[in-house]
Design an enzyme around this catalytic site. Sequence first.
Site, PDB file in Angstrom:
ATOM      1  N   ARG A  69       0.853  -1.187   0.000  1.00  0.00           N
ATOM      2  CA  ARG A  69       0.000   0.000   0.000  1.00  0.00           C
ATOM      3  C   ARG A  69       0.891   1.240   0.000  1.00  0.00           C
ATOM      4  NH1 ARG A  69      -1.895   0.873   4.376  1.00  0.00           N
ATOM      5  NH2 ARG A  69      -1.338  -0.922   5.629  1.00  0.00           N
ATOM      6  N   TYR A 197      -1.056  -3.522  -7.057  1.00  0.00           N
ATOM      7  CA  TYR A 197      -0.920  -4.252  -5.793  1.00  0.00           C
ATOM      8  C   TYR A 197      -2.267  -4.296  -5.052  1.00  0.00           C
ATOM      9  CZ  TYR A 197      -0.247  -5.282  -0.968  1.00  0.00           C
ATOM     10  OH  TYR A 197      -0.426  -5.841   0.263  1.00  0.00           O
ATOM     11  N   LYS A 206      -9.618  -2.200   1.752  1.00  0.00           N
ATOM     12  CA  LYS A 206      -9.270  -1.051   2.588  1.00  0.00           C
ATOM     13  C   LYS A 206     -10.021   0.203   2.140  1.00  0.00           C
ATOM     14  CE  LYS A 206      -6.131  -3.411   4.843  1.00  0.00           C
ATOM     15  NZ  LYS A 206      -6.398  -3.835   6.225  1.00  0.00           N
ATOM     16  N   HIS A 226     -10.945  -1.946  11.665  1.00  0.00           N
ATOM     17  CA  HIS A 226      -9.846  -2.807  11.204  1.00  0.00           C
ATOM     18  C   HIS A 226      -9.663  -3.913  12.248  1.00  0.00           C
ATOM     19  CE1 HIS A 226      -5.338  -2.868   9.804  1.00  0.00           C
ATOM     20  NE2 HIS A 226      -6.046  -3.792   9.206  1.00  0.00           N
ATOM     21  N   SER A 248      -0.628  -3.550  11.513  1.00  0.00           N
ATOM     22  CA  SER A 248      -0.017  -4.568  10.661  1.00  0.00           C
ATOM     23  C   SER A 248       1.169  -5.213  11.391  1.00  0.00           C
ATOM     24  CB  SER A 248       0.485  -3.941   9.360  1.00  0.00           C
ATOM     25  OG  SER A 248      -0.571  -3.266   8.735  1.00  0.00           O
ATOM     26  N   CYS A 250       1.256  -7.636  13.598  1.00  0.00           N
ATOM     27  CA  CYS A 250       1.044  -8.028  14.997  1.00  0.00           C
ATOM     28  C   CYS A 250       0.293  -9.353  15.085  1.00  0.00           C
ATOM     29  CB  CYS A 250       0.283  -6.952  15.743  1.00  0.00           C
ATOM     30  SG  CYS A 250       1.269  -5.469  16.030  1.00  0.00           S
ATOM     31  N   ASP A 275      -9.708  -9.349   9.216  1.00  0.00           N
ATOM     32  CA  ASP A 275      -9.187  -8.011   8.933  1.00  0.00           C
ATOM     33  C   ASP A 275     -10.182  -6.877   9.182  1.00  0.00           C
ATOM     34  OD1 ASP A 275      -6.930  -6.482   8.041  1.00  0.00           O
ATOM     35  OD2 ASP A 275      -7.908  -6.165   6.114  1.00  0.00           O
ATOM     36  N   ARG A 367       1.613 -12.214  -0.738  1.00  0.00           N
ATOM     37  CA  ARG A 367       0.257 -12.452  -0.228  1.00  0.00           C
ATOM     38  C   ARG A 367      -0.379 -13.721  -0.773  1.00  0.00           C
ATOM     39  NH1 ARG A 367      -2.087  -8.440   3.401  1.00  0.00           N
ATOM     40  NH2 ARG A 367      -0.403  -6.943   3.577  1.00  0.00           N
TER      41      ARG A 367
HETATM   42  C1  OXD Z   1      -2.963  -4.314   6.191  1.00  0.00           C
HETATM   43  C2  OXD Z   1      -3.565  -5.399   5.395  1.00  0.00           C
HETATM   44  O1  OXD Z   1      -1.982  -3.709   5.752  1.00  0.00           O
HETATM   45  O2  OXD Z   1      -4.504  -6.038   5.895  1.00  0.00           O
HETATM   46  O3  OXD Z   1      -3.481  -4.035   7.277  1.00  0.00           O
HETATM   47  O4  OXD Z   1      -3.138  -5.612   4.252  1.00  0.00           O
HETATM   48 MN    MN Z   2      -5.325  -5.107   7.608  1.00  0.00          MN
END
Ligand code: OXD
Ligand code: MN
Length: 584
Positions: A69, A197, A206, A226, A248, A250, A275, A367
């Site tokens: 991102r 991406y 998102k 989130h 992210s 964690c 998520d 991913r």
């Molecule tokens: C993030 C994702 O960056 O879920 O939080 O991709």
């Molecule tokens: Mn996320």
Amino acid sequence: MYNNKAVAQWVEEMAKLTKPDQIIWLDGSDEERIRLTEEAVRTGEMKYLDQVKYPGCLYHRTASNDVARVEHLTFICSSKKEDAGPTNNWMAPAEAYKKAARIFDGSMRGRTMYVIPYIMGIKGSPFGKVGIELTDSIYVVLNMRIMTTMGKAAMEQLGDSNVFVKGLHSKADLNPERRYIMHFPEDYTIWSVGSGYGGNVLLGKKCFSLRIASHMAQEEGWLAEHMLILGIEDPQGKISYIAAAFPSACGKTNLAMLIPPLALKGYKTWTVGDDIAWMRIGEDGRLWAINPEAGFFGVVPGTNTKTNPNALITASKNTIYTNVLEGPDGTIWWEGLDQDPPAHGIDWKGDPWTPDSGTNGAHPNSRFTAPAGQCPSISPEWRNPKGVPISALLFGGRRAKVAPLVYQSYNWQHGVFMGATMASETTAAATGEVGVVRRDPMAMLPFCGYHMGDYWKHWLEMGKKIPNPPNIFHVNWFRLDEKGKFIWPGFGDNLRVLNWIISRCNGKGEATETPIGYVPTVGALNLEGLDLPAGAIESLLNIDKEVWIEELKGQLTFFEKFGDKLPKEIMDEYKAVLERFGKA
Ligand code: OXD
Ligand code: MN
């Protein structure tokens, strides 16, 4: 093919701008999936993996400058700058449309525009919302098929309504100088250009389900967060649900797919989402949550049979792998997989690779896109249109010394303060600089579609409206000992902490009152079968006053950014913590 006038008119307008050779309206059928997959394989956009080892799986490599991102190129384009707030990049809508339009102009020439109608949420559910994404990428189409309910079902849900989120995406020339992820919350519109991406181009995730939806949620009186959603079934068969926000890196996906340790007999865990949570007040006065997504877009490296066996099984078929190492004969590999690397392969950049190359074979942000229904721990309720009732909300971060393993807020307002002061320390792997604190309120820093001060106000107001609100907790699996080693084993053993949380929600579970909240007494956690060194649990639950006074200074500096948009209640909670530490 569909006869919604508002949709047809908008598609025509966008086609006039982007000038595709043809427009294909998608129906979501299997025949369509096969046809598009074959086409993407023919053009080299995607590859089949070994179809015996990985049935239905595909490989895709993004451009090497387009692997994550792009927060610095992500804009909230509200008409007033102040509505985006100090934590978002802002651009005036007219300027943003103009700037992006210059790149979109003719960007689909020689290409096909795919029209993807999709539902975030469950068809027929009052939680569900419809979006339409226009894209020139088959990779996007095939990912959106996994991540959403797409095609005919979405157009049926929309009927002849003109309320849908308008998403326009073009890879254009993938030039980072001509890349923007623009959000127009007042128009329910997203324009993403110059990237391929996932986080930038799967617009349902998102962009819609957090940035646009957080704005909708503020207007309509609900929460778009989130957060993962997990059900915990006790040996008597009672299931309690938690929703948890972590920045992210964690371990959100790992917690969402947690496997109970052997010592906790009779417990089961049920994955609802990994998520995003959309939460509304139910008729019974509790907070109910759905996962608006239909798939997981998870980070691959580090996933193995110990950290997350359920993710490995989930992604063993019908999955799209992006930017992992390609081994010989349609195999794949990544760092942190508990299997030897192949003797040679092609790395995420497309270059020849061997284990001696001294570089990553898979990109650290490579991913998997996998259907959620394939997860062995998927909850039977995950597609329930009503959602699941939430007993506890968790905030967490990666803190070496500050936060104890777990603590509970005194009430909703204090819990909102806990969320607002969430932070995580960077790891060596992520930045090269260890221990830098990044404040990430509610893990929404890059995802809140409006002013963060107004967002906290909305949380505070929600607390007044929920007759039977969930309890709020903070967890930290990452406390370090003097030698820099993790004290808590984490992974499946986190269930021990979740069980304390659930018992607190049921009016049980021993706790001590401390300046920061209720902390479990040393005997309150079930540690049966765990071999923790002497004194470990005491250090995990310890609150170091000096460290906290420093932490509070950092919180104050952060709050200063928000000026008079910082709700008074947040400042009241801040002062109350100081006072409890005897420092007011
Ligand atoms: C993030 C994702 O960056 O879920 O939080 O991709
Ligand atoms: Mn996320």
